[in-house]
Design a protein around this motif. Structure first.
Motif, mmCIF file in Angstrom:
data_model
loop_
_atom_site.group_PDB
_atom_site.id
_atom_site.type_symbol
_atom_site.label_atom_id
_atom_site.label_comp_id
_atom_site.label_asym_id
_atom_site.label_seq_id
_atom_site.Cartn_x
_atom_site.Cartn_y
_atom_site.Cartn_z
ATOM 1 N N HIS A 30 0.853 -1.202 0.000
ATOM 2 C CA HIS A 30 0.000 0.000 0.000
ATOM 3 C C HIS A 30 0.882 1.242 0.000
ATOM 4 C CE1 HIS A 30 0.518 0.999 4.261
ATOM 5 N NE2 HIS A 30 0.525 -0.301 4.468
ATOM 6 N N GLU A 31 0.234 2.414 -0.025
ATOM 7 C CA GLU A 31 0.988 3.632 -0.334
ATOM 8 C C GLU A 31 1.845 4.175 0.801
ATOM 9 O OE1 GLU A 31 -2.133 3.519 0.528
ATOM 10 O OE2 GLU A 31 -2.912 5.403 1.314
ATOM 11 N N VAL A 32 1.561 3.778 2.051
ATOM 12 C CA VAL A 32 2.256 4.438 3.166
ATOM 13 C C VAL A 32 3.631 3.832 3.455
ATOM 14 C CG1 VAL A 32 2.117 5.036 5.626
ATOM 15 C CG2 VAL A 32 0.086 5.169 4.204
ATOM 16 N N THR A 33 3.729 2.520 3.379
ATOM 17 C CA THR A 33 4.987 1.879 3.787
ATOM 18 C C THR A 33 5.831 1.411 2.605
ATOM 19 O OG1 THR A 33 3.829 -0.226 3.996
ATOM 20 C CG2 THR A 33 4.046 1.082 5.997
ATOM 21 N N SER A 34 5.475 1.840 1.383
ATOM 22 C CA SER A 34 6.227 1.357 0.222
ATOM 23 C C SER A 34 7.073 2.382 -0.533
ATOM 24 C CB SER A 34 5.267 0.691 -0.780
ATOM 25 O OG SER A 34 4.405 1.665 -1.367
ATOM 26 N N PRO A 35 6.809 3.702 -0.437
ATOM 27 C CA PRO A 35 7.565 4.613 -1.317
ATOM 28 C C PRO A 35 9.078 4.522 -1.104
ATOM 29 C CG PRO A 35 6.036 5.869 0.094
ATOM 30 C CD PRO A 35 5.796 4.429 0.357
ATOM 31 N N GLN A 36 9.496 4.416 0.165
ATOM 32 C CA GLN A 36 10.936 4.349 0.450
ATOM 33 C C GLN A 36 11.536 3.046 -0.068
ATOM 34 O OE1 GLN A 36 8.502 5.013 2.679
ATOM 35 N NE2 GLN A 36 8.964 6.949 3.703
ATOM 36 N N GLY A 78 -2.102 -22.172 2.669
ATOM 37 C CA GLY A 78 -0.729 -22.666 2.572
ATOM 38 C C GLY A 78 0.278 -21.686 2.030
ATOM 39 N N MET A 79 -0.178 -20.478 1.712
ATOM 40 C CA MET A 79 0.754 -19.483 1.171
ATOM 41 C C MET A 79 1.499 -18.758 2.285
ATOM 42 S SD MET A 79 -1.201 -17.534 -1.878
ATOM 43 C CE MET A 79 -0.991 -18.110 -3.570
ATOM 44 N N THR A 80 2.582 -18.090 1.892
ATOM 45 C CA THR A 80 3.176 -17.063 2.738
ATOM 46 C C THR A 80 2.748 -15.720 2.159
ATOM 47 O OG1 THR A 80 5.148 -17.325 1.395
ATOM 48 C CG2 THR A 80 5.204 -18.309 3.587
ATOM 49 N N VAL A 81 2.226 -14.860 3.020
ATOM 50 C CA VAL A 81 1.723 -13.555 2.584
ATOM 51 C C VAL A 81 2.336 -12.494 3.488
ATOM 52 C CG1 VAL A 81 -0.342 -12.136 2.224
ATOM 53 C CG2 VAL A 81 -0.491 -14.621 1.942
ATOM 54 N N VAL A 82 2.930 -11.470 2.899
ATOM 55 C CA VAL A 82 3.427 -10.360 3.718
ATOM 56 C C VAL A 82 2.942 -9.032 3.152
ATOM 57 C CG1 VAL A 82 5.494 -11.555 4.556
ATOM 58 C CG2 VAL A 82 5.624 -10.162 2.470
ATOM 59 N N CYS A 83 3.003 -8.025 4.004
ATOM 60 C CA CYS A 83 2.615 -6.673 3.614
ATOM 61 C C CYS A 83 3.212 -5.725 4.646
ATOM 62 C CB CYS A 83 1.085 -6.557 3.603
ATOM 63 S SG CYS A 83 0.452 -4.894 3.290
ATOM 64 N N GLY A 84 3.554 -4.547 4.227
ATOM 65 C CA GLY A 84 4.064 -3.535 5.151
ATOM 66 C C GLY A 84 2.945 -2.988 5.994
ATOM 67 N N VAL A 100 9.992 -4.757 3.150
ATOM 68 C CA VAL A 100 9.225 -4.606 1.905
ATOM 69 C C VAL A 100 10.206 -4.552 0.730
ATOM 70 C CG1 VAL A 100 7.745 -3.044 0.552
ATOM 71 C CG2 VAL A 100 7.218 -3.479 2.959
ATOM 72 N N GLU A 101 11.230 -3.753 0.893
ATOM 73 C CA GLU A 101 12.243 -3.640 -0.173
ATOM 74 C C GLU A 101 12.936 -4.990 -0.406
ATOM 75 O OE1 GLU A 101 14.967 -0.373 0.373
ATOM 76 O OE2 GLU A 101 16.348 -1.143 -1.150
#
Lengths: 469, 201
Positions: free
Chosen positions: A35-41, A125-131, A153-154
Motif C-alpha cells: 500500500h501507499e504508506v509503507t512502500s515509497p521508500q 498454505g501461502m506465505t503472505v506479507v505486507c508492510g 518490503v524492499e
C-alpha cells in the motif's frame, strides 16, 4: 516416521529456500501486498540500487490508508497534498515496476487485507506479507501472513524472500458454541484480554476449536486480524470446506486441474495429532460475552456488563498505565461501561469492513434511527463490498438510520485521511486499536463488534446489543 | 547501514508500559515518502502541545536528556503498527539502543534494519537500569554489543542475549538485500521446484 507437525510447521517447511546453520532462513514469499504508506521508500531503494521487482506477478498494490472516503473523491483529486503525493507515488511505482494494481478509481480498490482475499490472491498454505501489521488477517485461510517494515518490503520486492527465524507455536482453542450476540470480534478481543498485548510475542497462534470452526471466513479473518494486537507474529486457522468454498471461483484462485491439485495439498494443511505447542490457551465459547475496551490498549477489554476497573487492581507498570488510560479516556473508576456516552460510531476497517460485518450492523439498525447528534459512518472494506451491500439493501438501512455511506478505505481506523475524531470525541469503533490519538488527536476509542457499534449508535451510549435483539 | 559497536551515552527513563508506534510517531508524519527527518517528531503528541510548544515535563525535553542515545522503557515497547517510521524517528533523534523487558515483534526486527540495538532484559535488570537512567546526563551507560553487556554508570554490568546473525549484521553494518543476493541460486532453485509442485501460486 516423521514427527507430528503443527500447521505452522508445515507451511514454514514448505517455504524455506535456504537455511543457515544457526536456523536463520530465507523464507519464500508467495504474495506481497503493497500500500501507499509503507512502500515509497522501498521502491526508491530499488531504484537507487538499480534493482527490479523479482516477482511482479506475485505483488499486489492498492492505495487504502490515505484515500478519502467521501463521495467527491470520484473527481480523482485528493485535497491533502502529502496524501496525494503518496498515492501518486504508488500509481507511479506500480506502473514502473509492473506489479498488479487496483487504483482508487477501480471498483476493486479497498483495504489491502480485504482486497487480497476477495480477489483470490490469498490462498491456503501461502506465505503472505505486507508492510502493515494487520496482514495477520490472511491467516484465516491457513496462510502464514504477517506484517513487515519498509526495509523488509524492499527486501521482498528485490528477492521475493524474507530473512526469518521460526517463531514458537501457540494454540488458542475456543471450545463450544457462542451465545447469540457474541461475534468473532468478541472472541479475538476476549483472547487479548486473557493473554495481554504481549502474550503472543514470539509466537504464531493457531486458533482452533468448535467456535472457530463455526465461523464464516469473514469471522475468521476478524479473529486472525487481531492476532497482532495480542503480540503474535501471525494467526492461523486450518483451512476446511468453509475456506475452499470461499476461495473457489475467485478471480485469482486456481481453476480446473490446478484447482484439484491445490485442493489435494490444502487438505493436508492441519496440525497433526500430538504435535507440540509451546503455549496453549483455552477459552469456553459459551462464556464469552459481548466485550468493549475501556482503555488505550487492546488488552483493556471487559464484558459490556462490567465497570471501569481501579488501576490498583493491576500489577507492575500496568498500574500507572491504567491510571493514564482512565484519565485520557475521561472515565471514572467504578463507572458502568453501559453509562459511557458515545458521540461517534465508525463501522469499517480490515477488522470489520466485510459484508458479514455490515449485515450484522444492519440487522440491529433495521427500522431504527441513530441518536440525535450522533456522527455515524460506514466505510465498506472494498468497492465490491460496498456494491454488494447496496444490492442487498444494507446501504439503505444504514442511510435511513442516519449513517453516512462512504467509499472504501482504511478511514477512521487510523485517521490518516480526513476521517478523524476531534479532541475529546468518543467513538464506538469496529477497528482494531484504541491507542492514544489513534483516531485523532485526543480522540477516545472504544473497540466493539459491528453489532455493538450499531447498538451504541441507536442508544447513544455503550450498550449490550442483546437488549436490542 | 551504520555499524553498531560500543555505545557510551546518556540513557533516558520511559517507564510507561505498552508504548505503541502511534506514540512513537503519530500517523500525520507517515505521509512522507522519505526516511529522514522524523527525529523532530519522535513522541510528538507527548513531546509538544498542539501549538508545537515543548512540554517541559516530557523526559526528552529536559536539559539533561536532550542528547539521549539509550532509552530504557516499560514492557512491550513498540507495539502496534509495522511502520518503520518508528525506528527511523528514533534513529534520527540520535537514539541507538532501546532496553525493555519485551518488544513487539515487527518493531524489534525493524530496529536491526536501522542500526538500532533493542535489548531484552529481565524486569529486575530493567529496574536497575531505569534507576541509573534517572540520574541524568552525568550518568553514562555503556552498551557493548561485541561483549553483549550493558554497564551502568556505577560500573555494574549485565549480560544480554542477541541472535548471533543479527549481531553480526549490526556489528558489520551489513545490507540484508546484498546478503540474500549471495543465495540467489537457492531462490532460483526454489522457484523452479515450486513451478512443478505448486504451479497455482
Amino acid at each position: 516416521m516423521t514427527a507430528p507437525k503443527t500447521l505452522y510447521d508445515k507451511i514454514w517447511d514448505a517455504h524455506v529456500a535456504h537455511e543457515q546453520e544457526d536456523g536463520t532462513c530465507l523464507l519464500y514469499i508467495d504474495r506481497h501486498l503493497v500500500h501507499e504508506v509503507t512502500s515509497p521508500q522501498a521502491f526508491e531503494g530499488l531504484r537507487m540500487a538499480g534493482r527490479k521487482v523479482r516477482a511482479p506477478e506475485k505483488t499486489i498494490a492498492v492505495p487504502d490508508h490515505n484515500v478519502p472516503t467521501t463521495l467527491d473523491r470520484v473527481s480523482g483529486v485528493i485535497a491533502n497534498e502529502e496524501s496525494r503525493i503518496q498515492v501518486e507515488a504508488l500509481d507511479k511505482n506500480a506502473k514502473e515496476f509492473g506489479v498488479n494494481y487496483y487504483p482508487v478509481s477501480d471498483i476493486r480498490q479497498g483495504i489491502v487485507h480485504i482486497v487480497g482475499p476477495e480477489q483470490g490472491w490469498t490462498l491456503p498454505g501461502m506465505t503472505v506479507v505486507c508492510g502493515d501489521s494487520h496482514t495477520a488477517t490472511h491467516g484465516a485461510f491457513g496462510a502464514l501472513a504477517h506484517g513487515i517494515g519498509t526495509s523488509e518490503v524492499e527486501h521482498v520486492l528485490a528477492t521475493q524472500t524474507l530473512i526469518q527465524k521460526k517463531s514458537k507455536n501457540m494454540k488458542v482453542e475456543i471450545t463450544g458454541k457462542l451465545k447469540p450476540g457474541v461475534t468473532a470480534k468478541d472472541i479475538t478481543l476476549a483472547v487479548i484480554g486473557e493473554t495481554g498485548t504481549a502474550g503472543g510475542t514470539g509466537y504464531v497462534i493457531e486458533y482452533c476449536g468448535e467456535a472457530i470452526r463455526d465461523l464464516s471466513m469473514e469471522g475468521r479473518m476478524t479473529v486472525c486480524n487481531m492476532a497482532i494486537e495480542g503480540g503474535a507474529r501471525a494467526g492461523l486457522i486450518a483451512p476446511d470446506e468453509v475456506t475452499f468454498e470461499y476461495v473457489k471461483g475467485r478471480p485469482h484462485a486456481p481453476k480446473g486441474a490446478q484447482w484439484e491439485a491445490a485442493l489435494n495439498w490444502w487438505k493436508t494443511l492441519y496440525t497433526d495429532e500430538g504435535a507440540h505447542f509451546d503455549k496453549v490457551v483455552t477459552l469456553k465459547g459459551e462464556e464469552i460475552e459481548p466485550v468493549v475496551t475501556w482503555g488505550t490498549s487492546p488488552e483493556d477489554v471487559l464484558p459490556i456488563s462490567a465497570v471501569v476497573p481501579a488501576p490498583e487492581s493491576f500489577k507492575g507498570g500496568k498500574v500507572d498505565a491504567a491510571k493514564r488510560a482512565i484519565e485520557y479516556m475521561g472515565l471514572e473508576v467504578g463507572q458502568k461501561l453501559t453509562d459511557i456516552q458515545i458521540d461517534t460510531v465508525f463501522i469499517g476497517s480490515c477488522t470489520n469492513g466485510r459484508i458479514e460485518d455490515l449485515r450484522a450492523a444492519a440487522e440491529i439498525l433495521k427500522g431504527k434511527k441513530i441518536k440525535d447528534g450522533m456522527r455515524a459512518m460506514v466505510v465498506p472494506g472494498s468497492g465490491l463490498v460496498r456494491a454488494q451491500a447496496e444490492e442487498e439493501g444494507l446501504a439503505d438501512i444504514f442511510k435511513e438510520a442516519g449513517f453516512e455511506w462512504r467509499l472504501a478505505g482504511c478511514s477512521m481506523c487510523l485517521a490518516m485521511n480526513p476521517d478523524q475524531l476531534a479532541e475529546g470525541e468518543r467513538c464506538a469503533s469496529t477497528s482494531n486499536r484504541n491507542f492514544e490519538g489513534r483516531q485523532g488527536y485526543k480522540g477516545r476509542t472504544h473497540l466493539v463488534s459491528p453489532a455493538m457499534a450499531a447498538a451504541a449508535a441507536i442508544t447513544g451510549h455503550l450498550t449490550d446489543v442483546r437488549e436490542l435483539m | 547501514m551504520e555499524k553498531f559497536e560500543k555505545l557510551t551515552g546518556i540513557a533516558a527513563p520511559m517507564p510507561l508500559v505498552n508504548i505503541d508506534t502511534d506514540m512513537i510517531i503519530p500517523k500525520v508524519f507517515l505521509k512522507t515518502i522519505k526516511r529522514s527527518g522524523l527525529g523532530v517528531n519522535l513522541f510528538d503528541e507527548m513531546r509538544y502541545d498542539r501549538q508545537g510548544n515543548e512540554n517541559p515535563d516530557f523526559v526528552l525535553n529536559k536539559p539533561q536528556y536532550r542528547d539521549t542515545q539509550i532509552l530504557v522503557a516499560g514492557d512491550n515497547f513498540g507495539c502496534g503498527s509495522s511502520r518503520e517510521h518508528a525506528p527511523w524517528a528514533i534513529a534520527d533523534f540520535g537514539i541507538k539502543c532501546v532496553i525493555s523487558t519485551s518488544f513487539a515483534d515487527i518493531f524489534y526486527n525493524n530496529c536491526f534494519k536501522n542500526g538500532i540495538l533493542p535489548i531484552v532484559m529481565p524486569q529486575e535488570v530493567v529496574d536497575v537500569l531505569m534507576k541509573d537512567a534517572e540520574k541524568g546526563s552525568n550518568a553514562r551507560m555503556v552498551v557493548d554489543l561485541e561483549a553483549q553487556t550493558v554497564t551502568t554508570s556505577d560500573g555494574e554490568s549485565f549480560p544480554f542475549e542477541v541472535d548471533a546473525f543479527k549481531k553480526h549484521c549490526l556489528l558489520e553494518g551489513l545490507d540484508d538485500i546484498g546478503l540474500t543476493m549471495n543465495n540467489v541460486k537457492d531462490i532460483d532453485a526454489f522457484e523452479g521446484k515450486m513451478a512443478q509442485e505448486r504451479p497455482w501460486v
